[in-house]
Design a protein around this motif. Structure first.
Motif, PDB file in Angstrom:
ATOM      1  N   SER A 123      44.390  56.280  40.062  1.00  0.00           N
ATOM      2  CA  SER A 123      43.777  55.587  41.199  1.00  0.00           C
ATOM      3  C   SER A 123      43.468  54.140  40.846  1.00  0.00           C
ATOM      4  N   MET A 124      43.077  53.895  39.589  1.00  0.00           N
ATOM      5  CA  MET A 124      42.816  52.524  39.148  1.00  0.00           C
ATOM      6  C   MET A 124      44.110  51.711  39.084  1.00  0.00           C
ATOM      7  N   LEU A 125      45.126  52.286  38.470  1.00  0.00           N
ATOM      8  CA  LEU A 125      46.395  51.572  38.323  1.00  0.00           C
ATOM      9  C   LEU A 125      47.032  51.295  39.679  1.00  0.00           C
ATOM     10  N   ALA A 126      46.939  52.265  40.591  1.00  0.00           N
ATOM     11  CA  ALA A 126      47.506  52.059  41.932  1.00  0.00           C
ATOM     12  C   ALA A 126      46.825  50.886  42.627  1.00  0.00           C
ATOM     13  N   ARG A 127      45.514  50.778  42.496  1.00  0.00           N
ATOM     14  CA  ARG A 127      44.810  49.665  43.135  1.00  0.00           C
ATOM     15  C   ARG A 127      45.118  48.334  42.456  1.00  0.00           C
ATOM     16  N   ALA A 128      45.364  48.362  41.142  1.00  0.00           N
ATOM     17  CA  ALA A 128      45.747  47.128  40.457  1.00  0.00           C
ATOM     18  C   ALA A 128      47.082  46.615  40.993  1.00  0.00           C
ATOM     19  N   LEU A 129      48.045  47.517  41.149  1.00  0.00           N
ATOM     20  CA  LEU A 129      49.365  47.113  41.657  1.00  0.00           C
ATOM     21  C   LEU A 129      49.291  46.691  43.124  1.00  0.00           C
ATOM     22  N   LEU A 130      48.502  47.423  43.909  1.00  0.00           N
ATOM     23  CA  LEU A 130      48.376  47.074  45.320  1.00  0.00           C
ATOM     24  C   LEU A 130      47.651  45.744  45.510  1.00  0.00           C
ATOM     25  N   ALA A 131      46.703  45.441  44.631  1.00  0.00           N
ATOM     26  CA  ALA A 131      46.027  44.144  44.711  1.00  0.00           C
ATOM     27  C   ALA A 131      47.023  43.005  44.502  1.00  0.00           C
ATOM     28  N   LEU A 132      47.930  43.174  43.547  1.00  0.00           N
ATOM     29  CA  LEU A 132      48.972  42.159  43.341  1.00  0.00           C
ATOM     30  C   LEU A 132      49.872  42.045  44.563  1.00  0.00           C
ATOM     31  N   LEU A 133      50.216  43.202  45.153  1.00  0.00           N
ATOM     32  CA  LEU A 133      51.070  43.201  46.336  1.00  0.00           C
ATOM     33  C   LEU A 133      50.378  42.494  47.508  1.00  0.00           C
ATOM     34  N   MET A 134      49.083  42.723  47.652  1.00  0.00           N
ATOM     35  CA  MET A 134      48.341  42.120  48.751  1.00  0.00           C
ATOM     36  C   MET A 134      48.122  40.625  48.554  1.00  0.00           C
ATOM     37  N   SER A 135      48.153  40.162  47.323  1.00  0.00           N
ATOM     38  CA  SER A 135      47.880  38.745  47.071  1.00  0.00           C
ATOM     39  C   SER A 135      48.895  37.833  47.744  1.00  0.00           C
ATOM     40  N   GLY A 136      50.116  38.331  47.964  1.00  0.00           N
ATOM     41  CA  GLY A 136      51.124  37.515  48.622  1.00  0.00           C
ATOM     42  C   GLY A 136      50.951  37.427  50.121  1.00  0.00           C
ATOM     43  N   ALA A 137      50.193  38.376  50.715  1.00  0.00           N
ATOM     44  CA  ALA A 137      50.054  38.405  52.171  1.00  0.00           C
ATOM     45  C   ALA A 137      48.650  38.081  52.640  1.00  0.00           C
ATOM     46  N   VAL A 138      47.693  37.967  51.711  1.00  0.00           N
ATOM     47  CA  VAL A 138      46.309  37.811  52.130  1.00  0.00           C
ATOM     48  C   VAL A 138      46.060  36.458  52.794  1.00  0.00           C
ATOM     49  N   ALA A 139      46.793  35.434  52.400  1.00  0.00           N
ATOM     50  CA  ALA A 139      46.577  34.103  52.985  1.00  0.00           C
ATOM     51  C   ALA A 139      47.014  34.046  54.441  1.00  0.00           C
ATOM     52  N   THR A 140      48.071  34.755  54.792  1.00  0.00           N
ATOM     53  CA  THR A 140      48.605  34.724  56.152  1.00  0.00           C
ATOM     54  C   THR A 140      48.108  35.875  57.017  1.00  0.00           C
TER      55      THR A 140
END
Length: 453
Positions: A123-140
């Motif tokens: 669960s920790m690792l999944a959120r780490a990877l998803l946080a990176l994935l979200m970083s590209g879309a969070v600004a828009t």
């Protein structure tokens, strides 16, 4: 050239960079030792509970980093009408599927009792990877942000279910489950409070930066999960429990039986979780439109949020002090208190009553949950206790989602909102009072407490 003093090399350990590094290390060493001493006190270090307390603090810090990033994108960065639509979209894409998935999380994890450490690490690792994935879309605020947010939500709730199941296996000698959960919960609250301003500061650098911070924290949590004792993965003699008050004769899978007081206490806690979800979403939009007198919307939300957080921390501390004294009566008392404040907030609606209701709800929710833990520890045999915690936590998470959904669709009318809040608590108060009435009285020596099969 001979008059020039030789430059000290940092290789001998006396260079400016090395000295500065040692100074920082010494500055951090004393607080770290103090934190470790607190989390490992009273046998928690030997039993492994101290490591779980630290892991839960890591989890809370990571989750609040993601919350800061999402709130800034979905809520604060756009006008109220557009923000309401974005949050509605967030609920539709994340909360609605989660309501369907949440009941599956507990039973699924219940079938994997030998992999609890791996499940928490995953669960920790999944959120780490998803946080990176979200970083590209969070600004828009692109649509791809929402499926990733759903994944974060599911992973976070899966961690919560496993954590509830793990605590009973790490109790130190003469350590009540209420006290253990109080320590774990308080550590998460303190870490959340400490990480929130850090996330806000990172957001000033750029919208993706809180997510980068979350990624680092969750990677740390992935490693920390495997430092838990191996007994976390042991499941010898465990069975699955059924959330029902009558003996099942069918072959349908599920939980075995819990006593009526436990079931009533669980439903009462579900109403408090629903109230929490409702207040978070409803007050967030209400205070954007009608902030506290003389304050901005952000400051108004901060005041109400801090009130709820302080109330939650005080409730957790009070739960540790009360231990397991009359948990049914405590649940009934705190729900009656919350109901009274909610009714007053509806009748005499004002900014002050909103803050008081938030603080009261935080205090009472923490105390009610700790009392429920005490009832499960008392009435549910050890062979099915771990399963009961996993299933009950799933039900509470679903209640929070449903409460949040009500908060987002309700018109922004303060009196109406507080009336709905009172109605939600009234349902739980009814169940809490039924739990008190169905509890065997201690003056009947021949009456044994109901226990599950």
């Amino acid at each position: 050239m001979s008059s020039v003093a030789p430059v000290r090399s940092s290789d001998d350990g006396s260079g400016p960079a090395r000295r500065a590094g040692r100074a920082v290390g010494r500055a951090l060493h004393l607080p770290a030792r103090g934190i470790r001493r607190a989390t490992h006190a009273h046998g928690a270090g030997e039993s492994g509970l101290g490591k779980l307390i630290e892991l839960h603090a890591i989890n809370g810090a990571g989750d609040v980093m993601i919350t800061v990033a999402l709130a800034s994108t979905v809520f604060f960065s756009v006008p109220t009408d557009e923000a309401r639509g974005r949050v509605a979209l967030y609920l539709a894409i994340t909360m609605a599927p989660f309501t369907v998935l949440a009941p599956v999380i507990g039973p699924l994890l219940d079938r994997l009792p030998h992999g609890r450490r791996a499940a928490m690490a995953a669960s920790m690792l999944a959120r780490a990877l998803l946080a990176l994935l979200m970083s590209g879309a969070v600004a828009t605020g692109g649509i791809q942000l929402y499926p990733a947010a759903l994944g974060v939500l599911v992973a976070s709730k899966a961690y919560g279910v496993v954590r509830s199941a793990v605590v009973p296996r790490l109790l130190p000698p003469k350590f009540s489950l209420v006290k253990a959960n109080s320590r774990v919960t308080l550590a998460g609250l303190l870490a959340t409070g400490a990480a929130a301003p850090v996330g806000a500061a990172l957001h000033l650098i750029g919208p993706p930066w809180p997510l980068y911070g979350a990624c680092v924290i969750f990677v740390w949590g992935t490693v920390a999960a495997f430092t838990l004792p191996h007994k976390v993965d042991e499941a010898k003699g465990e069975r699955r429990a059924r959330l029902s008050t009558h003996e099942p004769h069918s072959k349908r899978p599920g939980l075995r039986t819990v006593s009526r007081p436990v079931l009533c206490g669980l439903l009462a806690n579900a109403s408090m979780r629903a109230l929490s979800g409702f207040l978070i979403f409803f007050l967030a939009f209400l205070l954007r439109e009608h902030p506290l007198a003389g304050q901005s919307a952000a400051v108004s939300l901060g005041i109400v949020g801090v009130s709820a957080g302080v109330g939650n921390a005080c409730g957790t501390a009070a739960g540790a002090w009360l231990r397991a004294r009359a948990p049914e009566a405590i649940i009934a008392a705190v729900l009656c208190l919350t109901l009274g404040v909610a009714v007053l907030a509806a009748v005499f609606f004002s900014a002050l009553f909103m803050a008081v209701l938030a603080a009261t709800a935080g205090f009472c929710q923490a105390l009610a949950k700790l009392s429920l833990d005490a009832m499960i520890q008392r009435d549910v045999p050890e062979s099915v206790r771990t399963s009961a915690f996993a299933r009950s936590e799933t039900l509470l998470q679903v209640a929070w989602v449903l409460g949040g959904a009500i908060g987002i669709v309700l018109p922004l009318n303060g009196v109406l909102g507080m009336s709905v809040a009172a109605a939600i608590v009234a349902l739980g108060t009814t169940m809490a009072l039924r739990g008190v009435l169905s509890t065997p009285r201690p003056h009947h020596p021949d009456t044994a407490r109901p226990r599950v099969a």
